[in-house]
Design an enzyme around this catalytic site. Structure first.
Site, PDB file in Angstrom:
ATOM      1  N   CYS A  27      65.841 -22.452  30.474  1.00  0.00           N
ATOM      2  CA  CYS A  27      66.736 -22.795  29.154  1.00  0.00           C
ATOM      3  C   CYS A  27      67.693 -21.055  29.168  1.00  0.00           C
ATOM      4  O   CYS A  27      67.650 -20.990  30.145  1.00  0.00           O
ATOM      5  CB  CYS A  27      65.715 -22.933  28.380  1.00  0.00           C
ATOM      6  SG  CYS A  27      64.507 -21.649  27.919  1.00  0.00           S
ATOM      7  N   HIS A 552      67.305  -2.439  54.123  1.00  0.00           N
ATOM      8  CA  HIS A 552      68.319  -3.631  53.422  1.00  0.00           C
ATOM      9  C   HIS A 552      69.453  -2.621  53.831  1.00  0.00           C
ATOM     10  O   HIS A 552      69.983  -1.708  53.086  1.00  0.00           O
ATOM     11  CB  HIS A 552      68.310  -3.424  51.817  1.00  0.00           C
ATOM     12  CG  HIS A 552      69.171  -4.442  51.031  1.00  0.00           C
ATOM     13  ND1 HIS A 552      70.303  -3.863  50.650  1.00  0.00           N
ATOM     14  CD2 HIS A 552      68.271  -5.530  50.644  1.00  0.00           C
ATOM     15  CE1 HIS A 552      70.582  -5.493  50.158  1.00  0.00           C
ATOM     16  NE2 HIS A 552      69.729  -5.706  50.064  1.00  0.00           N
TER      17      HIS A 552
END
Length: 633
Positions: A27, A552
Site C-alpha cells: 500500500c 559487490h
C-alpha cells in the site's frame, strides 16, 4: 538504488527467503507478505534494519513498514528477486487460505482487492470535488461541453467501478482477469440495462424471475460474482480437455455466471450493500457523537493491524447510494491526531534526529493523509504519543460525528483534499480536524515520552558483529585463521569510507574495499557460488570453511542491469581461489560516472572473533586480503 537493493535482499532473508513467499502486495507505506511459514518472519531483526520503520504481524498477514520508498523496495523484490507481486499465486489457497480466523482472512482479502483501485478512486474523487466547487461558484457552466467532459472523467471510475473490481478480484481470487471483466461487464451493457425502467422491475430468464437492479457504482455484486466464478473456473478446467479449454472455459463461464449473477448473486449483493449503508446511517441517527468517537479513536488501531481497508466498501457504498459519506470525516480526526502527535514530539524532543523525523513524517500526514510513518516510527515506539493521539481522535471524532459532517467523494483526509469536504458542514470539519491536531500535539507535549526508547541500533543481526574488529595483521595474537585472497587488483579502501551507507555502516558485515585497476573479479576462496545477481554486479561465494563472502562491484551499479558486466560462472558452481568469476568494463563504468569502489564483505561476521586486514596499500589476486580468526590464544 543500491541501498534499496540491499534492503530488499535483507528483508527477503528475514522473512524466510523467496520460497517462503506466497504473494506480495503493497500500500502507500508498507509491504504486505503472505507467507507459507509465518514462524520464519523475524520481526525482531526486521525492526532493526536501517530503512524499516516497523515489522507487523496481524491476521496472518506479515507487514514491513518502509515509508515513502515502499514502491522502490517492492519493485526490486518483484523485478530482481522474482517475488510474486499483486496477484495471489496458484498455491495461495493451500499455503495461506486456511491460516488465521475468518475475519482476518476477509479483511486481508479485501485489502488485496481494494488497494490497487484506491489511487483511481482518490484521483477521481478529488476531480469530482473540484467540479462541485467550480460549478457552485459559477466558474464553469454545467450545461457546457467543458464541464461534461470533465464530469465524464470524474464519474468514469465510479460508474465502471464493478469492472475495476472484477479485474482486481480476478487477481485476488486467481481467476482469468479479462473473462472476469467480461462477466461483470454484462451488468453494465446497454441491452441489459435497457430492460429496467426502475430498480426492482421483474423480467424472466427461461421462466425464472429476475429482479433487475442498478449495478453501476456498486461493489459487493462484483466481488461476490468473481469469487463465485473463481470456483467455477477451476471446476471447468478440471472437467474440460486442455485442447478446447481456451475457448470452452470462457464461453461456459459467461454462459453460466451472467444468469446466476442477475438472478441471485447481484440482487443479494445490492441488498447487502444497501443494508450496510442503512445500518451506518441508523448508527449516526441514534448517536452521531458516539459513532464519530469510535471511528476517530479506533481508526488508528485499524490502521496498525491493516484492517482499515475493510471499511472502504462501506464508504464507497454510502457515496454511491446517498452521494455523501459520514465515515471518512470522522476518520480524519485520527489522521490529524497523528500529525499533531508528530508535531508535539517535534516541539518536545531534544534529539535532533528525532525532531527531524517527526517533522518530516508530519508533512505526508498533513498533505497526503499518510500516517503510517508517524504511527510506527513515533506513536507505537514512544507509546505516550499514541495515547495522546487516541484521546484527541476520540474527542474530535465525536465532535465531527455529532455535527453530521459529510464528504462528497472518496479521498484521503489531508489539507490538499479539503475541497472534497466543502459541503454544508465544512466549517464543522475544519473545527474538528483543527481540534484533533491541536489537542494531540498538546497532550503529547504534556505527557512527554522516553527518547531512549528510540536509541536501538538499526542493523541486521545476521550480519552485525560489533564485537568483531577489523584490525591490522601485526596487532593479532590469535590462532591461525582462514585466509581470503584479494578478488581484484587495485588499491585498498577502508570499508567505512565507502560512499554507500549500508556498506560503510557495516550492517552487511565487516570487510574491506578495493578500488580496482582492472575489470576482473576472481574467487577469493575455494568454495561454491552461493549467489549471482542477475545484474552480475555482485556475487556471493561460500568457502569450504564456511566463510560467506560478498563481492559487490561498484556503488549503485545495479542500475546498469548487467550492462558492461559478464559472468563466467553460475550459481551452484564450485570455484577455486583465483578462478575467474566476473569481468566488467572498468573504463565504461568510470565514464558513466559510477563509483567503482568494490566492497568485499564477510556476511557471516558473527562467526569470527576477529578479522585481520592486509597492511598493503595495493593488492593483486595473489595477495592475502583478509584473515579470519575464530578464537584467541
Amino acid at each position: 538504488m543500491s541501498n534499496f537493493r540491499l534492503l530488499a535482499g535483507e528483508i527477503l532473508e528475514l522473512i524466510g527467503g523467496e520460497k517462503n513467499v506466497v504473494s506480495l502486495t503493497h500500500c502507500i507505506t508498507r509491504l504486505r507478505f503472505s507467507l507459507k511459514d509465518g514462524k520464519k518472519f523475524n520481526k525482531a531483526a526486521l525492526d532493526k534494519l536501517d530503512g524499516v520503520i516497523l515489522a507487523v504481524e496481524s491476521n496472518n498477514q506479515y507487514q514491513v513498514v518502509i515509508g515513502n520508498d515502499v514502491t522502490t523496495v517492492y519493485r526490486l523484490l518483484v523485478d530482481e528477486f522474482g517475488i510474486k507481486g499483486d496477484a495471489s499465486s496458484d498455491s495461495e489457497g493451500e499455503a495461506d487460505g486456511k491460516k488465521g480466523n475468518l475475519v482476518g482472512r476477509l479483511f486481508n482479502k479485501m485489502s488485496s482487492i481494494l488497494v490497487p483501485i484506491v489511487p483511481a478512486l482518490a484521483g477521481a474523487g478529488m476531480l469530482k470535488a473540484f467540479l462541485v466547487i467550480l460549478s457552485t461558484y459559477h466558474f464553469i457552466d454545467t450545461a457546457g461541453s467543458t464541464y461534461k467532459i470533465l464530469a465524464a472523467a470524474s464519474n468514469s471510475v465510479f460508474y465502471f467501478l464493478p469492472l475495476l473490481l472484477a479485474f482486481s478480484c480476478a487477481k485476488a481470487f486467481n481467476a482469468h482477469p479479462f473473462v472476469s471483466v467480461a462477466i461483470v461487464g454484462a451488468l453494465l451493457e446497454p441491452t441489459f440495462t435497457g430492460l429496467m425502467a426502475k430498480q426492482g422491475d421483474i423480467v424472466e430468464f427461461l421462466g425464472v424471475p429476475v429482479v433487475l437492479m442498478k449495478y453501476s457504482s456498486t461493489l459487493i455484486p462484483a466481488i461476490l460474482a468473481i469469487w463465485a466464478y473463481s470456483y467455477l473456473e477451476r471446476l471447468l478446467k478440471r472437467l474440460i480437455h486442455q485442447s478446447i479449454e481456451m475457448v470452452a472455459v470462457p464461453m461456459l463461464g459467461m454462459l453460466i455466471m451472467v444468469p446466476v449473477i442477475v438472478i441471485a448473486v447481484g440482487p443479494i449483493g445490492v441488498y447487502l450493500g444497501d443494508g450496510i449503508g442503512a445500518g451506518i446511517a441508523y448508527m449516526n441517527g441514534v448517536s452521531g457523537m458516539l459513532t464519530g468517537a469510535i471511528l476517530g479513536g479506533g481508526w488508528t488501531l485499524l490502521v496498525i493491524f491493516g484492517l482499515h481497508w475493510g471499511m472502504v466498501p462501506v464508504m464507497l457504498n454510502n457515496l454511491a447510494l446517498r452521494g455523501f459519506d459520514t465515515i471518512k470525516p470522522a476518520t480524519a480526526a485520527a489522521t490529524f491526531a497523528q500529525a499533531g502527535a508528530a508535531f508535539g514530539v517535534f516541539l518536545k524532543a531534544k534529539d535532533k534526529k528525532l525532531k527531524s523525523f517527526a517533522l518530516s513524517s508530519m508533512v505526508p500526514a498533513l498533505f497526503a493523509g499518510v500516517t503510517e510513518p508517524i504511527v510506527y516510527g513515533i506513536s507505537i515506539k514512544y507509546k505516550r504519543p499514541l495515547v495522546a493521539s487516541l484521546i484527541a481522535g476520540t474527542v474530535a471524532g465525536g465532535f465531527i460525528g455529532s455535527m453530521g459532517t459529510t464528504v462528497m467523494a472518496y479521498v484521503f483526509p489531508a489539507l490538499t483534499t479539503l475541497p472534497a469536504f466543502m459541503t454544508t458542514t465544512f466549517a464543522y470539519y475544519l473545527i474538528g480536524i483543527g481540534m484533533s491536531f491541536t489537542l494531540s500535539a498538546l497532550l503529547t507535549y504534556l505527557l512527554g515520552f522516553d527518547e531512549s526508547l528510540g536509541e536501538q541500533p538499526k542493523a541486521a543481526p545476521q550480519n552485525t558483529a560489533a564485537s568483531t574488529p577489523v584490525t591490522s595483521a601485526s596487532s593479532q595474537s590469535l590462532l591461525p585463521g582462514i585466509t581470503l585472497a584479494a578478488p581484484l587488483n587495485g588499491t585498498i579502501v577502508p570499508l567505512t569510507s565507502v560512499k554507500d551507507a549500508v556498506f560503510a555502516s557495516e550492517i552487511m558485515g565487516k570487510g574491506i574495499a578495493i578500488f580496482p585497476s582492472e575489470g576482473v573479479v576472481t574467487s577469493p576462496v575455494n568454495g561454491v557460488v552461493s549467489k549471482l545477481f542477475h545484474s552480475k554486479h555482485a556475487i556471493g561465494i561460500t568457502s569450504d570453511d564456511g566463510v560467506e563472502v560478498l563481492v559487490h562491484v561498484g556503488i549503485d551499479t545495479v542500475r546498469l542491469n548487467g550492462e558492461h558486466f559478464a559472468s563466467h560462472v553460475n550459481e551452484g558452481d564450485r570455484v577455486t581461489t583465483g578462478q575467474l568469476l566476473v569481468t566488467f568494463d572498468l573504463e565504461a563504468l568510470i565514464a558513466k560516472g559510477f563509483d567503482v569502489t568494490t566492497p568485499v564483505v564477510i556476511a557471516n561476521t558473527d562467526d569470527y572473533q576477529s578479522i585481520s586486514a592486509t597492511e598493503q596499500h595495493r593488492v593483486n589476486n595473489s595477495n592475502t586480503l583478509m584473515t579470519l580468526f575464530s578464537a584467541t590464544v
